[in-house]
Write a protein that holds these residues in place. Structure first.
Motif, PDB file in Angstrom:
ATOM      1  N   ASP A 197      -3.016  14.255  -1.544  1.00  0.00           N
ATOM      2  CA  ASP A 197      -3.329  13.880  -2.923  1.00  0.00           C
ATOM      3  C   ASP A 197      -2.064  13.681  -3.747  1.00  0.00           C
ATOM      4  OD1 ASP A 197      -6.026  13.928  -2.442  1.00  0.00           O
ATOM      5  OD2 ASP A 197      -6.338  15.952  -3.189  1.00  0.00           O
ATOM      6  N   LEU A 198      -1.132  14.627  -3.643  1.00  0.00           N
ATOM      7  CA  LEU A 198       0.103  14.527  -4.422  1.00  0.00           C
ATOM      8  C   LEU A 198       0.928  13.324  -3.978  1.00  0.00           C
ATOM      9  CD1 LEU A 198       2.057  15.673  -6.511  1.00  0.00           C
ATOM     10  CD2 LEU A 198       3.010  17.149  -4.720  1.00  0.00           C
ATOM     11  N   GLY A 199       1.019  13.108  -2.676  1.00  0.00           N
ATOM     12  CA  GLY A 199       1.797  11.981  -2.164  1.00  0.00           C
ATOM     13  C   GLY A 199       1.231  10.648  -2.601  1.00  0.00           C
ATOM     14  N   SER A 200      -0.083  10.484  -2.458  1.00  0.00           N
ATOM     15  CA  SER A 200      -0.702   9.227  -2.883  1.00  0.00           C
ATOM     16  C   SER A 200      -0.623   9.061  -4.390  1.00  0.00           C
ATOM     17  CB  SER A 200      -2.162   9.170  -2.411  1.00  0.00           C
ATOM     18  OG  SER A 200      -2.927  10.224  -2.990  1.00  0.00           O
ATOM     19  N   GLY A 201      -0.745  10.169  -5.124  1.00  0.00           N
ATOM     20  CA  GLY A 201      -0.646  10.103  -6.583  1.00  0.00           C
ATOM     21  C   GLY A 201       0.726   9.661  -7.041  1.00  0.00           C
ATOM     22  N   LEU A 202       1.778  10.237  -6.444  1.00  0.00           N
ATOM     23  CA  LEU A 202       3.143   9.837  -6.796  1.00  0.00           C
ATOM     24  C   LEU A 202       3.405   8.383  -6.417  1.00  0.00           C
ATOM     25  CD1 LEU A 202       5.267  12.951  -5.732  1.00  0.00           C
ATOM     26  CD2 LEU A 202       4.935  12.086  -8.050  1.00  0.00           C
ATOM     27  N   ALA A 203       2.903   7.975  -5.251  1.00  0.00           N
ATOM     28  CA  ALA A 203       3.127   6.601  -4.798  1.00  0.00           C
ATOM     29  C   ALA A 203       2.460   5.593  -5.728  1.00  0.00           C
ATOM     30  CB  ALA A 203       2.605   6.441  -3.369  1.00  0.00           C
ATOM     31  N   ILE A 204       1.221   5.870  -6.120  1.00  0.00           N
ATOM     32  CA  ILE A 204       0.499   4.949  -6.994  1.00  0.00           C
ATOM     33  C   ILE A 204       1.121   4.912  -8.386  1.00  0.00           C
ATOM     34  CG2 ILE A 204      -1.713   4.568  -8.165  1.00  0.00           C
ATOM     35  CD1 ILE A 204      -3.069   5.654  -5.623  1.00  0.00           C
ATOM     36  N   ALA A 205       1.498   6.077  -8.906  1.00  0.00           N
ATOM     37  CA  ALA A 205       2.113   6.127 -10.238  1.00  0.00           C
ATOM     38  C   ALA A 205       3.440   5.373 -10.249  1.00  0.00           C
ATOM     39  CB  ALA A 205       2.326   7.574 -10.663  1.00  0.00           C
ATOM     40  N   SER A 206       4.287   5.619  -9.271  1.00  0.00           N
ATOM     41  CA  SER A 206       5.594   4.956  -9.231  1.00  0.00           C
ATOM     42  C   SER A 206       5.456   3.462  -8.954  1.00  0.00           C
ATOM     43  CB  SER A 206       6.483   5.613  -8.180  1.00  0.00           C
ATOM     44  OG  SER A 206       5.849   5.627  -6.911  1.00  0.00           O
ATOM     45  N   ALA A 207       4.485   3.069  -8.115  1.00  0.00           N
ATOM     46  CA  ALA A 207       4.269   1.640  -7.856  1.00  0.00           C
ATOM     47  C   ALA A 207       3.802   0.928  -9.128  1.00  0.00           C
ATOM     48  CB  ALA A 207       3.239   1.461  -6.741  1.00  0.00           C
ATOM     49  N   THR A 208       2.954   1.590  -9.898  1.00  0.00           N
ATOM     50  CA  THR A 208       2.485   1.011 -11.163  1.00  0.00           C
ATOM     51  C   THR A 208       3.634   0.827 -12.150  1.00  0.00           C
ATOM     52  OG1 THR A 208       0.326   2.091 -10.867  1.00  0.00           O
ATOM     53  CG2 THR A 208       0.859   1.284 -13.065  1.00  0.00           C
ATOM     54  N   ILE A 209       4.470   1.854 -12.261  1.00  0.00           N
ATOM     55  CA  ILE A 209       5.623   1.775 -13.166  1.00  0.00           C
ATOM     56  C   ILE A 209       6.605   0.714 -12.696  1.00  0.00           C
ATOM     57  CG2 ILE A 209       7.606   3.050 -14.071  1.00  0.00           C
ATOM     58  CD1 ILE A 209       5.890   5.597 -13.886  1.00  0.00           C
ATOM     59  N   LEU A 210       6.810   0.614 -11.374  1.00  0.00           N
ATOM     60  CA  LEU A 210       7.729  -0.379 -10.834  1.00  0.00           C
ATOM     61  C   LEU A 210       7.256  -1.799 -11.146  1.00  0.00           C
ATOM     62  CD1 LEU A 210      10.266  -0.920  -9.164  1.00  0.00           C
ATOM     63  CD2 LEU A 210       8.843  -0.862  -7.105  1.00  0.00           C
ATOM     64  N   LEU A 211       5.963  -2.042 -11.019  1.00  0.00           N
ATOM     65  CA  LEU A 211       5.413  -3.352 -11.361  1.00  0.00           C
ATOM     66  C   LEU A 211       5.639  -3.665 -12.845  1.00  0.00           C
ATOM     67  CD1 LEU A 211       2.055  -3.371  -9.359  1.00  0.00           C
ATOM     68  CD2 LEU A 211       4.100  -4.739  -8.898  1.00  0.00           C
ATOM     69  N   PHE A 212       5.478  -2.644 -13.683  1.00  0.00           N
ATOM     70  CA  PHE A 212       5.728  -2.833 -15.118  1.00  0.00           C
ATOM     71  C   PHE A 212       7.194  -3.185 -15.368  1.00  0.00           C
ATOM     72  CE2 PHE A 212       7.272  -0.915 -19.098  1.00  0.00           C
ATOM     73  CZ  PHE A 212       6.491  -1.604 -20.020  1.00  0.00           C
ATOM     74  N   LEU A 213       8.121  -2.486 -14.695  1.00  0.00           N
ATOM     75  CA  LEU A 213       9.545  -2.751 -14.880  1.00  0.00           C
ATOM     76  C   LEU A 213       9.907  -4.151 -14.418  1.00  0.00           C
ATOM     77  CD1 LEU A 213      11.056   0.648 -13.665  1.00  0.00           C
ATOM     78  CD2 LEU A 213      10.676  -0.093 -16.022  1.00  0.00           C
ATOM     79  N   ILE A 214       9.310  -4.593 -13.316  1.00  0.00           N
ATOM     80  CA  ILE A 214       9.588  -5.937 -12.810  1.00  0.00           C
ATOM     81  C   ILE A 214       9.000  -6.995 -13.742  1.00  0.00           C
ATOM     82  CG2 ILE A 214       9.124  -7.547 -10.923  1.00  0.00           C
ATOM     83  CD1 ILE A 214       9.187  -5.136  -9.021  1.00  0.00           C
ATOM     84  N   PHE A 215       7.768  -6.765 -14.180  1.00  0.00           N
ATOM     85  CA  PHE A 215       7.088  -7.734 -15.049  1.00  0.00           C
ATOM     86  C   PHE A 215       7.808  -7.884 -16.381  1.00  0.00           C
ATOM     87  CE2 PHE A 215       3.882  -8.750 -18.299  1.00  0.00           C
ATOM     88  CZ  PHE A 215       3.407  -9.947 -17.803  1.00  0.00           C
ATOM     89  N   THR A 216       8.314  -6.787 -16.922  1.00  0.00           N
ATOM     90  CA  THR A 216       9.002  -6.828 -18.220  1.00  0.00           C
ATOM     91  C   THR A 216      10.502  -7.041 -18.070  1.00  0.00           C
ATOM     92  OG1 THR A 216       9.155  -4.397 -18.200  1.00  0.00           O
ATOM     93  CG2 THR A 216       7.278  -5.381 -19.337  1.00  0.00           C
ATOM     94  N   LYS A 217      10.975  -7.230 -16.840  1.00  0.00           N
ATOM     95  CA  LYS A 217      12.383  -7.520 -16.545  1.00  0.00           C
ATOM     96  C   LYS A 217      13.319  -6.404 -17.013  1.00  0.00           C
ATOM     97  CE  LYS A 217      11.571 -12.512 -16.819  1.00  0.00           C
ATOM     98  NZ  LYS A 217      11.954 -13.804 -17.451  1.00  0.00           N
ATOM     99  N   VAL A 218      12.856  -5.168 -16.864  1.00  0.00           N
ATOM    100  CA  VAL A 218      13.675  -4.019 -17.232  1.00  0.00           C
ATOM    101  C   VAL A 218      14.502  -3.592 -16.024  1.00  0.00           C
ATOM    102  CG1 VAL A 218      13.657  -1.580 -17.880  1.00  0.00           C
ATOM    103  CG2 VAL A 218      12.118  -3.189 -19.014  1.00  0.00           C
ATOM    104  N   LYS A 219      15.822  -3.632 -16.174  1.00  0.00           N
ATOM    105  CA  LYS A 219      16.719  -3.214 -15.098  1.00  0.00           C
ATOM    106  C   LYS A 219      17.516  -1.971 -15.473  1.00  0.00           C
ATOM    107  CE  LYS A 219      17.237  -7.866 -13.151  1.00  0.00           C
ATOM    108  NZ  LYS A 219      18.187  -8.942 -12.778  1.00  0.00           N
ATOM    109  N   THR A 220      17.829  -1.832 -16.755  1.00  0.00           N
ATOM    110  CA  THR A 220      18.553  -0.667 -17.247  1.00  0.00           C
ATOM    111  C   THR A 220      17.741  -0.010 -18.353  1.00  0.00           C
ATOM    112  OG1 THR A 220      19.762  -1.888 -18.960  1.00  0.00           O
ATOM    113  CG2 THR A 220      20.718  -1.844 -16.739  1.00  0.00           C
TER     114      THR A 220
END
Length: 246
Positions: A64-87
């Protein structure tokens, strides 16, 4: 370290925990677990739950914890890529959606909780989380799904009241030049709900609630956008008056 690198490392940690959990057995001794299931009619439910918990390994917790961390970080990563946030400094360039976009997207994303609730209970039922004497998953499904539909009403009222006379879109992390009593109120108001949402998010991640995690993260963004609308309310009005009357 950049936001993307931190997010990727968190994603790898989550995937690592989930992968490791797949190598673990559910019980420390499968034979003793099978014997306990065969005796569940003869012992109290509380005793059964206690003995069953003693026999379990950390497989479910890590899964549960592993899948939760993976999904949360993948969601945030998609947001960072979509909004072009690098720093971290790039966050200053993020802008909020329009009022219409907030209203429509909030309703659509909220409705993801309906299939998410079904998946949550079915997944755990297939995994064997529930005791033999457990009630049907139909009971929580028939109570939670109508409840989520009912919550659409206060959700839309909340969005409507917090977007009245606001200037959107604007900068997501805007800070007012001066804090009035009204702005202090809105800061306290939104950060209170952001804290509540964060507490739910932590619970969803630890519990591996796959659909609720991205929904909670999305509403973090919505709350920040609504806050930005209130914080920029007077600033943009003053700026317009200066342009008209230099």
């Amino acid at each position: 370290m950049t936001p993307r690198l931190i997010t990727i490392l968190t994603l790898l940690i989550g995937l690592g925990l989930f992968s490791y959990s797949l190598t673990l057995p559910y019980y420390k001794g499968q034979r003793s677990a099978d014997d306990l299931v065969g005796k569940y009619y003869d012992i109290e439910k509380s005793d059964y739950n206690k003995k069953e918990a003693e026999r379990r390994t950390s497989k479910v917790i890590l899964m549960d914890l592993g899948s939760g961390l993976a999904i949360a970080s993948a969601t945030i990563l998609l947001f960072l890529i979509f909004t072009k946030v690098k720093t971290f400094n790039d966050f200053k360039n993020n802008r909020t959606p329009t009022k219409t976009a907030i209203f429509i997207s909030a309703n659509i994303v909220w409705l993801l909780l309906l299939p998410g609730t079904y998946w949550y209970y079915v997944f755990r039922g297939v995994r064997g989380d529930y005791p033999p004497f457990g009630n049907s998953i139909g009971i929580p499904l028939m109570t939670q799904i109508p409840f989520y539909l009912l919550l659409l009403v206060p959700l839309n009222i909340f969005i409507l009241l917090t977007t009245i006379k606001t200037n959107l879109p604007t900068k997501l992390f805007i800070t007012p030049d001066q804090y009035s009593r009204t702005k202090i109120f809105w800061e306290i108001f939104f950060w209170f709900w952001l804290l509540i949402n964060l507490l739910f998010l932590v619970g969803f991640v630890a519990d591996g609630d796959h659909f609720s995690i991205p929904v909670s993260l999305f509403f973090t963004y919505i709350l920040l956008a609504l806050r930005a609308g209130q914080m920029s309310r007077d600033e943009q009005t003053i700026l317009a008056e200066k342009v008209q009357h230099p």
